[in-house]
Write an enzyme that holds these catalytic residues in place. Sequence first.
Site, short mmCIF file in Angstrom:
data_model
loop_
_atom_site.label_atom_id
_atom_site.label_comp_id
_atom_site.label_asym_id
_atom_site.label_seq_id
_atom_site.Cartn_x
_atom_site.Cartn_y
_atom_site.Cartn_z
N ASP A 48 0.69 -1.23 0.16
CA ASP A 48 -0.02 -0.07 -0.25
C ASP A 48 0.65 1.37 0.19
O ASP A 48 1.13 2.15 0.90
CB ASP A 48 -1.01 -0.34 1.07
CG ASP A 48 -1.71 -1.29 1.32
OD1 ASP A 48 -1.62 -1.54 0.22
OD2 ASP A 48 -1.97 -2.23 2.71
N GLU A 209 -11.53 -0.91 -3.49
CA GLU A 209 -10.64 -0.44 -2.27
C GLU A 209 -9.16 0.41 -2.74
O GLU A 209 -9.01 0.48 -3.95
CB GLU A 209 -9.99 -1.51 -1.46
CG GLU A 209 -9.71 -2.40 -1.85
CD GLU A 209 -8.99 -3.07 -0.68
OE1 GLU A 209 -9.64 -3.04 0.88
OE2 GLU A 209 -8.04 -4.21 -0.22
#
Length: 338
Positions: A48, A209
């Site tokens: 991420d 997401e």
Amino acid sequence: MRITSLLLSAIILFSCSTTNAAEEPLPPIVEQPEGTYKNPVIAYSLPDPTIIKAQDGYFYLYATEDIRNTPIHRSKNLVDWEEIGTAFTAETRPTFEPKGGLWAPDINYINGKYVLYYSMSVWGGEWTCGIGVAVADQPEGPFTDQGKLFRSNEIDVQNSIDQYYIEEDGKKYLFWGSFRGLYAIELSDDGLSIREGAAKLQVAGTAYEGVYIHRHGDFYYMFASIGSCCEGAKSTYTTVVGRSDNLFGPYLDKAGRSMMENHHEILIGKNERFVGTGHNSEIVTDDEGNDWIFYHAVDLYNPTGRVLLMDHVRWEQDWPVVKGSTPSLRAKAPIFKL
């Protein structure tokens, strides 16, 4: 302090297993000529990623805490990275979710401060997770936690994680969400709280997401991830994109179908070496005007953790394109006049 380089990556990868989960042969590793790079650019787990070019001329990259307390790395050229520390310590670590992990940081420079938004969650705790914010004078920290912006059960959005900050027409907004819809809301002038009276707005459906919004030319582009992030060699994470002429949508695919109904274009999918290709960073531009994007993936040479990959983003007919729609194994490096 950990230094990564092309040689170190080659040694690490060569020493790892050379078969994937299905025992298929993987492509051989070839040494890179000067002016090129190969993936992964960092061969240990940095999920991420978020990146910023700081006032000192370095790029700083932050990631989900497989390295405890949110790791920070620094580079001049986007290829050679050094680990310089963490955003938090055991003493300064956020506490609003006491047993939670620090996930999906988002770094920004706001009003002369480095502002780091973060998610905090226990795996599966979709109603108790939330989003917080911390500030620092320097990109390497120390970061001072300002506490949570909201939790899922306070804002009534299940799985409130994976936030992204953006400014538009002098206003500040936060986008967020994870497989329960993507949402946006206006922030206060300092970016450290929700603007009083602000209402959330849903901007995409339940397939996504890791939202990121990028303005290019006449359009806004919503990047996001679909599929499973964290099942090792079985991960199905894929980076997708839609576009709109308005920050709040509707975001559409090339056929004009809406991301509210979970339609999109695939930007980066799996190949014979990497799977689980998702949760991209901000797009950054080199000195020749080339755009680059970071994201994580599972390396089938060693399917432990999610390693850091980078690829060149080209623009074709007003759509972002990564060559082959899959990770490069080796490619021309970004150009910087150091």
